[in-house]
Design a protein around this motif. Structure first.
Motif, PDB file in Angstrom:
ATOM      1  N   SER A 245       0.834  -1.195   0.000  1.00 53.11           N
ATOM      2  CA  SER A 245       0.000   0.000   0.000  1.00 53.11           C
ATOM      3  C   SER A 245       0.872   1.249   0.000  1.00 53.11           C
TER       4      SER A 245
ATOM      5  N   GLU B 118       0.287   3.949   1.548  1.00 50.49           N
ATOM      6  CA  GLU B 118       0.376   4.484   2.902  1.00 50.49           C
ATOM      7  C   GLU B 118       1.523   3.824   3.675  1.00 50.49           C
ATOM      8  N   ARG B 119       1.603   2.489   3.605  1.00 50.19           N
ATOM      9  CA  ARG B 119       2.674   1.766   4.289  1.00 50.19           C
ATOM     10  C   ARG B 119       4.037   2.122   3.683  1.00 50.19           C
TER      11      ARG B 119
ATOM     12  N   GLU C  76       5.050   5.428   5.073  1.00 47.92           N
ATOM     13  CA  GLU C  76       5.482   5.266   6.464  1.00 47.92           C
ATOM     14  C   GLU C  76       6.914   4.732   6.518  1.00 47.92           C
TER      15      GLU C  76
END
Length: 135
Positions: free
Chosen positions: A9, A11-12, A15
């Motif tokens: 993803s 988002e990951r 991060e």
């Protein structure tokens, strides 16, 4: 991002990239070290590898830059060429990267002069000063 049939993803990925950014802001890091740090922070192997590949692609991580910084830091502590090269290999740096940075090492004469200066600064109370200094 699709990698090998799986999806990481965005988002990951962001991060993981933020984590890498904060780690390399402190000092240069190896790919192996970043991968381990990401895994210990809870990222999967796939997420960690993908983020490290991205960090290399955008020049956040550079094996040669790490090697040059490591050599300079350890030589200032009095480490010799062989000890530095051995530690670099233990840290996962390739032989190729080490040979590319041969010019970063002190010459044999410079290394010898530095060793003499270090010995001159020390006082020795040993019965055999030569053996003490050689150690």
């Amino acid at each position: 991002m699709a990698k090998g049939g799986r999806v990481v993803s965005d988002e990951r990925h962001m991060e993981a990239m933020d984590k890498i950014g904060s780690l390399v802001a402190v000092r240069e890091r190896t790919c192996r070290e970043l991968n381990c740090r990401l895994l210990s922070a809870g990222f999967t192997q796939e997420e960690a590898q993908d983020a490290v590949r991205s960090a290399i692609a955008c020049d956040l991580v550079d094996e040669e830059r790490y090697t040059r910084a490591f050599i300079a830091g350890k030589e200032s502590l009095g480490w010799g060429r062989q000890k530095i090269a051995r530690k670099l290999k233990e840290n996962g740096i390739s032989e190729e990267a080490i040979s590319l940075c041969e010019d970063a090492f002190r010459s044999c004469d410079e290394e010898y002069e530095a060793a003499l200066r270090a010995c001159a600064k020390r006082s020795c109370t040993s019965k055999n000063p030569r053996a003490s200094y050689m150690r």
